[in-house]
Design a protein around this motif. Structure first.
Motif, mmCIF file in Angstrom:
data_model
loop_
_atom_site.group_PDB
_atom_site.id
_atom_site.type_symbol
_atom_site.label_atom_id
_atom_site.label_comp_id
_atom_site.label_asym_id
_atom_site.label_seq_id
_atom_site.Cartn_x
_atom_site.Cartn_y
_atom_site.Cartn_z
ATOM 1 N N LEU A 28 13.665 3.773 0.891
ATOM 2 C CA LEU A 28 13.152 5.117 1.160
ATOM 3 C C LEU A 28 14.218 6.202 1.037
ATOM 4 O O LEU A 28 13.895 7.379 0.910
ATOM 5 N N HIS B 160 10.846 0.515 3.498
ATOM 6 C CA HIS B 160 9.430 0.466 3.890
ATOM 7 C C HIS B 160 8.951 -0.934 3.537
ATOM 8 O O HIS B 160 8.910 -1.327 2.371
ATOM 9 N N ARG C 38 3.978 8.580 10.403
ATOM 10 C CA ARG C 38 3.400 8.255 9.097
ATOM 11 C C ARG C 38 2.021 7.638 9.315
ATOM 12 O O ARG C 38 1.056 7.986 8.630
ATOM 13 N N TYR D 208 9.693 9.437 3.215
ATOM 14 C CA TYR D 208 8.307 9.690 2.763
ATOM 15 C C TYR D 208 8.104 11.138 2.291
ATOM 16 O O TYR D 208 6.981 11.659 2.319
ATOM 17 N N GLU E 276 5.294 12.092 -0.415
ATOM 18 C CA GLU E 276 3.925 11.887 0.065
ATOM 19 C C GLU E 276 3.564 12.938 1.110
ATOM 20 O O GLU E 276 2.449 13.456 1.123
#
Length: 301
Positions: free
Chosen positions: A31, A42, A163, A199, A202
């Motif tokens: 990540l 992840h 998340r 992340y 995203e």
């Protein structure tokens, strides 16, 4: 406001250390982007063939293979779950974690020491077995309120439960006709460098898709400066947004969640204290009330 209705059926310790579940690693993805510090993976594990169920905000235990210095099996380590209850593949057959490899200098020898369990997880290969216990935890569960305001404050891998929250709120809308989040979700995330924003792509894509319902505010300590010219930490972002955060906390369906290193709590209290002080309110007293109403949720380590 009570949450009894939302949290009556919370799975706890389906698998105990004496009778754990053996899952398999399905994938391991780095990540941290190029130029960042350390390694964070992840990881997704296959749960098929077992009965492990969990909710967003819970943790699972991982028992690393091998024995400790005394020849005894390693004790389990707890990790916050980074996937929704349906798993990353939406088939109720997986669980995901967000794991940083622990690395530090030994205080006496100066040697580099690597964390036993985090090293095992960060070096695991697809198809490898992993010993899982749990799930555990009721402190970080989401309220059963589609109109709630959810304020999330994380440093590093503390983003894991958030998340799970964010994916449930925004990514699984088509799969979750029974849960259509219409409130406000606001993530404050602190790290050292931009490549360490976990992340990132995203999160920013979801922000573009849901601009009225989802906000992300970063505190990148080695790159951004606070108003006094020092490093930008999460508490400085709290102070900058103090008035709005204070107003949001007046609503009975606003919940604040904090996850990450223990040291972040003091800074957040400092930021919120500055906010409440403007309105003549003692923050520690107000915080006690929030805790009593189950609206202030903390999981730090």
């Amino acid at each position: 406001m009570t949450q009894a209705k939302a949290h009556t059926d919370v799975p706890i310790n389906i698998y105990k250390p004496k009778n754990p579940f053996t899952g398999k690693c399905m994938s391991s993805k780095e990540l941290v982007q190029e130029g960042g510090e350390g390694t964070v993976r992840h990881l997704t594990f296959d749960l098929s063939g077992g009965d492990l169920r969990y909710l967003e905000g819970q943790s699972i235990g991982i028992i690393p293979p091998g024995t400790d210095a005394n020849g005894k099996p390693h004790k389990l380590r707890l990790y916050s779950i980074a996937s929704t209850r349906h798993g990353d593949n939406l088939d109720d057959q997986t669980v995901s974690l967000c794991v940083r490899q622990l690395e530090y200098k030994h205080p006496e020898t100066g040697e580099t020491v690597y964390g036993v369990c985090s090293s095992f997880l960060c070096n695991i290969k697809e198809g490898d077995d992993v010993t899982i216990t749990g799930p555990v935890g009721k402190e970080m569960l989401l309220p059963d309120d589609e109109d709630a305001t959810i304020i999330m404050m994380a440093t590093g891998t503390g983003i894991a439960p958030f998340r799970a929250f964010i994916w449930r709120m925004f990514k699984e809308r088509e799969q979750n006709p029974d849960y259509q989040f219409k409130g406000l979700a606001w993530l404050f995330f602190g790290c050292a460098y931009t490549p360490n924003i976990l992340y990132k792509e995203e999160l920013e894509e979801l922000q573009r898709q849901f601009p009225d319902n989802f906000r992300v505010t970063y505190a990148v300590s080695r790159e951004q400066k606070n108003k006094d010219g020092g490093k930008m930490y999460i508490q400085h972002r709290i102070q900058e947004n103090a008035d709005e955060l204070w107003q949001l906390n007046q609503k009975s369906n606003t919940h604040t969640y904090i996850c990450g290193l223990k040291g972040m709590e003091g800074g957040i209290d400092e930021g919120m204290s500055a906010a409440s002080g403007k309105f003549g309110v003692d923050w520690s007293e107000f915080q006690k009330q929030l805790k009593k109403e189950h609206r202030w949720h903390v999981e730090t380590y």
